[in-house]
Design a protein around this motif. Structure first.
Motif, PDB file in Angstrom:
ATOM      1  N   ASN A  28      30.095   1.157  19.403  1.00  0.00           N
ATOM      2  CA  ASN A  28      30.957   1.724  18.365  1.00  0.00           C
ATOM      3  C   ASN A  28      30.581   1.198  16.993  1.00  0.00           C
ATOM      4  N   MET A  29      30.286  -0.109  16.931  1.00  0.00           N
ATOM      5  CA  MET A  29      29.899  -0.662  15.641  1.00  0.00           C
ATOM      6  C   MET A  29      28.547  -0.091  15.191  1.00  0.00           C
ATOM      7  N   ALA A  30      27.671   0.128  16.157  1.00  0.00           N
ATOM      8  CA  ALA A  30      26.372   0.724  15.819  1.00  0.00           C
ATOM      9  C   ALA A  30      26.596   2.102  15.182  1.00  0.00           C
ATOM     10  N   PHE A  31      27.544   2.862  15.729  1.00  0.00           N
ATOM     11  CA  PHE A  31      27.803   4.195  15.163  1.00  0.00           C
ATOM     12  C   PHE A  31      28.369   4.085  13.749  1.00  0.00           C
ATOM     13  N   MET A  32      29.318   3.172  13.561  1.00  0.00           N
ATOM     14  CA  MET A  32      29.909   3.001  12.224  1.00  0.00           C
ATOM     15  C   MET A  32      28.815   2.584  11.230  1.00  0.00           C
ATOM     16  N   ASN A  33      27.949   1.645  11.659  1.00  0.00           N
ATOM     17  CA  ASN A  33      26.823   1.241  10.801  1.00  0.00           C
ATOM     18  C   ASN A  33      25.998   2.455  10.389  1.00  0.00           C
ATOM     19  N   ALA A  34      25.717   3.317  11.383  1.00  0.00           N
ATOM     20  CA  ALA A  34      24.861   4.475  11.116  1.00  0.00           C
ATOM     21  C   ALA A  34      25.528   5.412  10.117  1.00  0.00           C
ATOM     22  N   VAL A  35      26.811   5.693  10.337  1.00  0.00           N
ATOM     23  CA  VAL A  35      27.502   6.645   9.454  1.00  0.00           C
ATOM     24  C   VAL A  35      27.581   6.089   8.031  1.00  0.00           C
ATOM     25  N   LEU A  36      27.944   4.809   7.900  1.00  0.00           N
ATOM     26  CA  LEU A  36      28.045   4.225   6.554  1.00  0.00           C
ATOM     27  C   LEU A  36      26.678   4.164   5.873  1.00  0.00           C
ATOM     28  N   ALA A  37      25.622   3.991   6.680  1.00  0.00           N
ATOM     29  CA  ALA A  37      24.282   3.862   6.090  1.00  0.00           C
ATOM     30  C   ALA A  37      23.721   5.189   5.588  1.00  0.00           C
ATOM     31  N   VAL A  38      24.157   6.319   6.179  1.00  0.00           N
ATOM     32  CA  VAL A  38      23.497   7.591   5.815  1.00  0.00           C
ATOM     33  C   VAL A  38      24.384   8.568   5.037  1.00  0.00           C
ATOM     34  N   THR A  39      25.671   8.236   4.887  1.00  0.00           N
ATOM     35  CA  THR A  39      26.554   9.203   4.207  1.00  0.00           C
ATOM     36  C   THR A  39      27.113   8.648   2.907  1.00  0.00           C
ATOM     37  N   ASP A  40      27.548   9.578   2.069  1.00  0.00           N
ATOM     38  CA  ASP A  40      28.411   9.264   0.927  1.00  0.00           C
ATOM     39  C   ASP A  40      29.738   9.957   1.191  1.00  0.00           C
ATOM     40  N   PRO A  41      30.831   9.456   0.566  1.00  0.00           N
ATOM     41  CA  PRO A  41      32.112  10.136   0.762  1.00  0.00           C
ATOM     42  C   PRO A  41      31.997  11.629   0.437  1.00  0.00           C
ATOM     43  N   GLY A  42      32.618  12.460   1.264  1.00  0.00           N
ATOM     44  CA  GLY A  42      32.556  13.917   1.054  1.00  0.00           C
ATOM     45  C   GLY A  42      31.451  14.597   1.837  1.00  0.00           C
ATOM     46  N   ASP A  43      30.514  13.809   2.383  1.00  0.00           N
ATOM     47  CA  ASP A  43      29.440  14.416   3.172  1.00  0.00           C
ATOM     48  C   ASP A  43      29.969  14.929   4.508  1.00  0.00           C
ATOM     49  N   GLU A  44      29.126  15.713   5.179  1.00  0.00           N
ATOM     50  CA  GLU A  44      29.503  16.269   6.483  1.00  0.00           C
ATOM     51  C   GLU A  44      28.604  15.692   7.579  1.00  0.00           C
ATOM     52  N   VAL A  45      29.219  15.464   8.738  1.00  0.00           N
ATOM     53  CA  VAL A  45      28.485  15.009   9.917  1.00  0.00           C
ATOM     54  C   VAL A  45      28.828  15.976  11.050  1.00  0.00           C
ATOM     55  N   ILE A  46      27.799  16.506  11.705  1.00  0.00           N
ATOM     56  CA  ILE A  46      28.042  17.468  12.783  1.00  0.00           C
ATOM     57  C   ILE A  46      28.276  16.734  14.100  1.00  0.00           C
ATOM     58  N   LEU A  47      29.430  17.000  14.700  1.00  0.00           N
ATOM     59  CA  LEU A  47      29.750  16.490  16.035  1.00  0.00           C
ATOM     60  C   LEU A  47      29.823  17.683  16.974  1.00  0.00           C
ATOM     61  N   LEU A  48      29.409  17.485  18.213  1.00  0.00           N
ATOM     62  CA  LEU A  48      29.513  18.555  19.200  1.00  0.00           C
ATOM     63  C   LEU A  48      30.823  18.387  19.960  1.00  0.00           C
ATOM     64  N   ALA A  49      31.562  19.476  20.119  1.00  0.00           N
ATOM     65  CA  ALA A  49      32.825  19.407  20.866  1.00  0.00           C
ATOM     66  C   ALA A  49      32.555  19.790  22.318  1.00  0.00           C
ATOM     67  N   PRO A  50      33.186  19.096  23.242  1.00  0.00           N
ATOM     68  CA  PRO A  50      34.090  17.953  23.070  1.00  0.00           C
ATOM     69  C   PRO A  50      33.325  16.716  22.572  1.00  0.00           C
ATOM     70  N   TYR A  51      33.942  16.013  21.614  1.00  0.00           N
ATOM     71  CA  TYR A  51      33.287  14.831  21.037  1.00  0.00           C
ATOM     72  C   TYR A  51      33.942  13.550  21.544  1.00  0.00           C
ATOM     73  N   TYR A  52      33.253  12.432  21.320  1.00  0.00           N
ATOM     74  CA  TYR A  52      33.811  11.103  21.615  1.00  0.00           C
ATOM     75  C   TYR A  52      34.736  10.771  20.446  1.00  0.00           C
ATOM     76  N   PHE A  53      36.013  10.505  20.747  1.00  0.00           N
ATOM     77  CA  PHE A  53      37.011  10.421  19.663  1.00  0.00           C
ATOM     78  C   PHE A  53      36.686   9.345  18.625  1.00  0.00           C
ATOM     79  N   ASN A  54      36.086   8.220  19.049  1.00  0.00           N
ATOM     80  CA  ASN A  54      35.772   7.187  18.059  1.00  0.00           C
ATOM     81  C   ASN A  54      34.684   7.649  17.075  1.00  0.00           C
TER      82      ASN A  54
END
Ligand SMILES: Cc1ncc(COP(=O)(O)O)c(C=O)c1O
Length: 388
Positions: free
Chosen positions: A98-124
């Motif tokens: 989970n921390m690895a995912f948070m690291n990844a998201v914070l490292a590649v996005t700016d506020p307002g950006d979009e990230v594509i998740l496939l549904a059903p997604y992992y809620f965290n």
């Protein structure tokens, strides 16, 4: 005084809610939480004893992991994942996937950006994207819970920064084909966005299904982020160790995040992880036979109520996501299953399935005896609640 709008927009995790329901209804068998029933390998505990004997081990250590663990991880990535590490790749130990995912998201996005998740997604994953001030663009998988690259391509906008895939998947148990993962990885490269792939269940495949790591694909190094966890494979959930393979151009950003939040991953857990990874994939494989037996039991029991409950093929992880035809709101179904039938599952709504009644059934924590009783209660409960 009030909490931030950003946090108020983040969904409340459902696992503790179901956990409370279970505590209030003693004797409930949980098919809820995604954990395995087995402990870490003995080699992990031997390393803990060695850790305690060295006074310097109580000091801070390097932000990206102790060298002995990084060395084990690099060798494992080569042997188990066929990832040939180059100067373009960096490896960072984290306090879990989970921390690895948070690291990844914070490292590649700016506020307002979009990230594509496939549904059903992992809620965290969805929660992490919201916490980063970004928007999750949710793209539906097909009726077998397999990704549709064309749908993903159509959802990419100038604000999209990454596509997230999870295989083997939670909550569906689907294992993605290599051709599909290649198509998504190529799409990300061509559109200049990252492919974040969560491989927490890499060792959990059945009936000949094969796990593939997109980071092993040629030409993937600059845009692929691979996330791994010891929690499931090594019965290591409470030790909080995972790791990530990232493009080297993100190493500085990830280290800034990790230095601020963690300083370094817990060093005693890293030593335990050196022992666990020494035992390697064979340790998980030895337990997998039993889990595969439980899986067969679950699938056979659900087939008996096939007229009210459909379960697409699920060759991985230790989950199935069942659609209950004519079911009430999924959380209402879960509450009735716990109160009236003493069996717990997780409502599919928490994974972003909102158009029908689905529940996630987790079987990794069960042994054959508890599985037979638990799944029996579930099947009888569903039959009684929805009729048929
Ligand atoms: C897809 C996926 N990634 C990550 C995690 C969490 O892993 P960790 O315990 O290493 O944080 C889970 C746990 O259920 C998961 O299902």
């Amino acid at each position: 005084m009030r909490e931030s709008t950003r946090m108020s927009l983040v969904q409340t995790p459902v696992i503790p809610v179901v956990g409370r329901l279970i505590r209030d209804n003693p004797g409930t068998i949980s098919l809820g939480q995604g954990v395995v029933h087995y402990p870490p390998p003995p080699q992990a505990m031997e390393e803990v004893a060695r850790f305690a004997a060295e006074p310097d081990n109580h000091k801070y250590r390097l932000v990206d992991g102790i060298p002995a663990l990084l060395d084990r991880i690099r060798r494992k990535l080569a042997s188990d994942n066929r990832i040939e590490l180059t100067a373009e790749h960096s490896v960072v130990v984290t306090a879990g996937g989970n921390m690895a995912f948070m690291n990844a998201v914070l490292a590649v996005t700016d506020p307002g950006d979009e990230v594509i998740l496939l549904a059903p997604y992992y809620f965290n994953h969805e929660m992490a994207v919201a916490m980063a001030g970004c928007r999750a663009t949710v793209v539906a998988t097909d009726e077998s819970y397999q990704p549709v690259p064309e749908r993903i391509a159509a959802a990419i906008t100038p604000h999209t920064r990454a596509v997230v895939t999870v295989s083997p998947n939670t909550p569906t148990g689907a294992v993605y084909a290599e051709t599909t993962l290649r198509a998504i990885n190529d799409l990300c490269r061509d559109r200049g966005i990252y492919h974040i792939h969560d491989e927490a269940y890499e060792y959990f495949t059945y009936d000949g299904a094969r796990h593939v790591s997109p980071a092993s694909f040629g030409g993937s190094a600059a845009h692929t982020i691979a996330l791994f966890s010891l929690s499931k494979s090594f019965g290591f959930a409470s030790w909080r160790i995972g790791y990530m393979v990232i493009p080297t151009h993100l190493y500085g950003a990830v280290c800034k995040i990790q230095d601020t939040i963690l300083i370094c991953p817990p060093v005693v857990s890293q030593h335990a992880a050196v022992g666990a990874m020494g035992a390697g994939r064979a340790y998980c494989a030895a337990w997998l036979e039993g889990i595969a037996g439980v899986r067969r039991l679950v699938i056979e029991a659900l087939a008996e109520i096939g007229d009210v409950c459909t379960v697409p093929r699920a060759d991985g992880a230790f989950y199935v996501l069942a659609t209950v035809r004519g079911g009430p709101q999924p959380m209402a179904l879960v509450e009735r299953l716990v109160r009236e039938h003493h069996v717990a599952v997780i409502p599919g709504s928490t994974f972003g399935v909102t158009d029908r009644c689905t529940v996630r059934i987790a079987y990794g924590a069960l042994t054959r005896d508890t599985a037979a009783e638990g799944i029996g209660r579930l099947v009888r409960g569903i039959r009684q609640i929805v009729g048929g």
